[in-house]
Write a protein that holds these residues in place. Structure first.
Motif, PDB file in Angstrom:
ATOM      1  N   UNK A  45       9.597  10.221  -2.445  1.00  0.00           N
ATOM      2  CA  UNK A  45       9.753   9.121  -3.398  1.00  0.00           C
ATOM      3  C   UNK A  45       8.821   7.996  -2.940  1.00  0.00           C
ATOM      4  N   UNK A  46       7.727   7.807  -3.656  1.00  0.00           N
ATOM      5  CA  UNK A  46       6.656   6.923  -3.197  1.00  0.00           C
ATOM      6  C   UNK A  46       6.772   5.501  -3.738  1.00  0.00           C
ATOM      7  N   UNK A  47       7.865   4.837  -3.418  1.00  0.00           N
ATOM      8  CA  UNK A  47       7.978   3.411  -3.675  1.00  0.00           C
ATOM      9  C   UNK A  47       8.538   2.998  -5.012  1.00  0.00           C
ATOM     10  N   UNK A  48       8.968   1.719  -5.069  1.00  0.00           N
ATOM     11  CA  UNK A  48       9.602   1.107  -6.228  1.00  0.00           C
ATOM     12  C   UNK A  48      10.836   1.898  -6.674  1.00  0.00           C
ATOM     13  N   UNK A  49      11.723   2.120  -5.724  1.00  0.00           N
ATOM     14  CA  UNK A  49      13.018   2.716  -6.049  1.00  0.00           C
ATOM     15  C   UNK A  49      13.765   1.792  -6.997  1.00  0.00           C
ATOM     16  N   UNK A  50      13.760   0.494  -6.653  1.00  0.00           N
ATOM     17  CA  UNK A  50      14.444  -0.506  -7.471  1.00  0.00           C
ATOM     18  C   UNK A  50      13.421  -1.381  -8.195  1.00  0.00           C
ATOM     19  N   UNK A  51      13.899  -2.065  -9.229  1.00  0.00           N
ATOM     20  CA  UNK A  51      12.993  -2.913 -10.008  1.00  0.00           C
ATOM     21  C   UNK A  51      12.852  -4.302  -9.410  1.00  0.00           C
ATOM     22  N   UNK A  83       8.986   2.202   0.658  1.00  0.00           N
ATOM     23  CA  UNK A  83       9.206   1.011  -0.153  1.00  0.00           C
ATOM     24  C   UNK A  83       7.971   0.709  -0.986  1.00  0.00           C
ATOM     25  N   UNK A  84       8.209   0.194  -2.196  1.00  0.00           N
ATOM     26  CA  UNK A  84       7.132  -0.277  -3.045  1.00  0.00           C
ATOM     27  C   UNK A  84       7.108  -1.791  -3.068  1.00  0.00           C
ATOM     28  N   UNK A  85       6.214  -2.360  -3.855  1.00  0.00           N
ATOM     29  CA  UNK A  85       6.111  -3.817  -3.916  1.00  0.00           C
ATOM     30  C   UNK A  85       7.319  -4.459  -4.600  1.00  0.00           C
ATOM     31  N   UNK A  86       8.076  -3.696  -5.395  1.00  0.00           N
ATOM     32  CA  UNK A  86       9.283  -4.235  -6.027  1.00  0.00           C
ATOM     33  C   UNK A  86      10.496  -4.175  -5.091  1.00  0.00           C
ATOM     34  N   UNK A 140       4.171   8.498   6.095  1.00  0.00           N
ATOM     35  CA  UNK A 140       5.025   7.797   5.127  1.00  0.00           C
ATOM     36  C   UNK A 140       4.665   6.308   5.148  1.00  0.00           C
ATOM     37  N   UNK A 141       3.658   5.956   4.370  1.00  0.00           N
ATOM     38  CA  UNK A 141       3.122   4.590   4.371  1.00  0.00           C
ATOM     39  C   UNK A 141       3.705   3.822   3.186  1.00  0.00           C
ATOM     40  N   UNK A 142       4.429   2.737   3.445  1.00  0.00           N
ATOM     41  CA  UNK A 142       4.996   1.940   2.343  1.00  0.00           C
ATOM     42  C   UNK A 142       3.931   1.031   1.731  1.00  0.00           C
ATOM     43  N   UNK A 143       4.342   0.215   0.763  1.00  0.00           N
ATOM     44  CA  UNK A 143       3.456  -0.796   0.202  1.00  0.00           C
ATOM     45  C   UNK A 143       3.050  -1.758   1.323  1.00  0.00           C
ATOM     46  N   UNK A 144       1.751  -2.013   1.428  1.00  0.00           N
ATOM     47  CA  UNK A 144       1.227  -2.792   2.546  1.00  0.00           C
ATOM     48  C   UNK A 144       0.866  -4.201   2.100  1.00  0.00           C
ATOM     49  N   UNK A 188       1.752   6.890  -0.368  1.00  0.00           N
ATOM     50  CA  UNK A 188       1.215   5.539  -0.480  1.00  0.00           C
ATOM     51  C   UNK A 188       1.707   4.870  -1.748  1.00  0.00           C
ATOM     52  N   UNK A 189       1.790   3.548  -1.695  1.00  0.00           N
ATOM     53  CA  UNK A 189       2.147   2.762  -2.878  1.00  0.00           C
ATOM     54  C   UNK A 189       1.068   1.696  -3.019  1.00  0.00           C
ATOM     55  N   UNK A 190       0.059   1.996  -3.838  1.00  0.00           N
ATOM     56  CA  UNK A 190      -1.123   1.156  -3.906  1.00  0.00           C
ATOM     57  C   UNK A 190      -1.919   1.475  -5.167  1.00  0.00           C
ATOM     58  N   UNK A 191      -2.985   0.706  -5.376  1.00  0.00           N
ATOM     59  CA  UNK A 191      -3.854   0.895  -6.531  1.00  0.00           C
ATOM     60  C   UNK A 191      -5.166   1.503  -6.049  1.00  0.00           C
TER      61      UNK A 191
END
Length: 411
Positions: A45-51, A83-86, A140-144, A188-191
């Motif tokens: 699950x690559x980030x932004x589990x929650x809003x 974790x994601x940015x949210x 397992x790299x979260x939002x940086x 990763x959680x990135x653009x």
């Protein structure tokens, strides 16, 4: 080893102020069945589990209920969550000690030692086969955020070069641990550069001249799969089959009207194989009336033809109404809501536009010229720029009346 990649659940999200709890429960129920039917060994699950960073108790309960049900259905299932940015990194990691006993690994933050060096041990997760042997290492790299990644001296692009360095260092750290029969994957959680974005992505991610993007070459070619989140449209990156966004499971904007949401499943032995997308059912559809903007009366007539409300309003489509207006329409929402009374839809958005006019628009006005303009002339230019039409006579008269009252100085 069979792996399922998903991301950007955004549990707790409101869609144009409508609660989506029922949709998220249906998705998680569907995912539970899919994990079993596909005999999945690892869930990524690559980030932004929650809003939001402070989700409601209902959202948190929904998420941990899913983890509990998934672990009970398959005790050998390994789950890696970043974790994601949210997400709140610390809040997401809070139950980490309890969950690791159930093969659930949550990586919310980048930890550092007393000297400020990144603890890559915490970012590299071993994944085991059915016999309990390590089969794969997961970066397992979260939002940086700024401060999470290495600082590159004299860098032209500190963000891109810093994050690239972090992935390279994590890869080399995993290489020191891996044996010849083992693989490395990454999250990763990135653009990324050239990622195709949807309507919501354009407002969610701050645009800084493209500097907050990562090239596909940032990921070492020996990484067998890169499971990405942050962009809500599923896609391959850099023409690579193994570098992918899974996309969001639920539609996040009306730009996704005809888009098929999905999770990605693949097998990993010595090499990656059998990559496939599994389409997620749409639990509440999106509807747009009309398909292109039309005059208000035509739109009203179309809305009156919609089917009547049903017993289960939760499944009623979210509706975007597209209207072509000649000028201001103060009673627009009231007229549309009246036409929709008793209909099987949920009004989510009214998209207004105005006729294209050959009249001059967006004229650049210097400070000197602005000082020369009279208030009525400024009002006329602003109205033209907004509505592509001349100011109606009645509004001109009202404007003049207001300016006279403002300029009138009592004796």
């Amino acid at each position: 080893m069979k792996i399922l990649h998903t991301a950007d659940w955004h549990i707790g999200q409101l869609f144009h102020e409508y609660d989506r709890s029922a949709e998220h429960r249906q998705f998680l129920d569907w995912l539970l069945l899919t994990l079993q039917s596909e005999k999945i060994d690892v869930l990524l699950i690559s980030g932004d589990v929650f809003d939001i960073s402070n989700p409601s108790a209902t959202s948190v309960k929904m998420f941990y209920t899913f983890l509990n049900q998934a672990a009970k259905a398959n005790p050998n299932l390994q789950i890696v969550i970043t974790a994601g940015n949210h997400d709140s990194a610390s809040r997401l990691e809070a139950p980490k000690p309890l969950l690791e006993s159930s093969n659930v690994h949550i990586i919310g933050m980048v930890e550092k030692d007393s000297e400020g060096s990144i603890d890559y041990e915490k970012l590299v997760i071993p994944l085991h086969d059915a016999s309990g042997n390590i089969k794969t290492w997961c970066l397992a790299i979260p939002f940086l955020r700024m401060g999470d990644y290495p600082v590159i001296p004299n860098s032209e692009n500190p963000y891109t070069e810093g994050i690239t360095a972090l992935y390279q260092n994590a890869f080399h750290y995993a290489c020191q641990k891996k044996q010849d029969t083992q693989n490395i994957i990454a999250m990763g959680h990135l653009h990324t550069y050239q990622a195709e974005i949807t309507g919501l992505d354009t407002v969610e991610r701050p645009i800084m001249g493209g500097v907050e993007c990562l090239p596909a070459t940032a990921f070492h070619p020996d990484i067998k799969y890169v499971a990405l989140g942050h962009i809500h449209k599923a896609q391959r990156i850099g023409g690579k089959e193994h570098i992918r966004y899974s996309g969001s499971p639920l539609p996040m904007s009306f730009s996704e009207l005809n888009y098929k949401h999905q999770v990605i499943v693949f097998e990993l032995e010595e090499e990656i194989s059998n990559i496939k997308a599994i389409e997620i059912p749409i639990f509440v559809p999106l509807q747009r009336i009309p398909s292109s903007h039309a005059p208000l009366q035509e739109v009203i007539d179309l809305l009156r033809q919609l089917p009547p409300a049903q017993n289960n309003p939760e499944v009623a489509p979210y509706l975007e109404v597209r209207v072509l207006l000649d000028g201001p329409e103060p009673a627009l929402r009231h007229k549309i809501e009246t036409a929709l009374e008793g209909k099987h839809v949920k009004l989510a958005r009214i998209d207004k536009t105005y006729p294209v006019s050959p009249k001059e628009k967006n004229e650049f006005i210097t400070e000197e010229k602005l000082n020369e303009l009279k208030p009525l002339e400024i009002f006329e230019k602003a109205y033209l720029n907004r509505y592509n039409a001349d100011v109606p006579d009645d509004l001109v008269q009202l404007f003049r009346q207001v300016t006279q009252e403002i300029n009138h100085t009592p004796e």
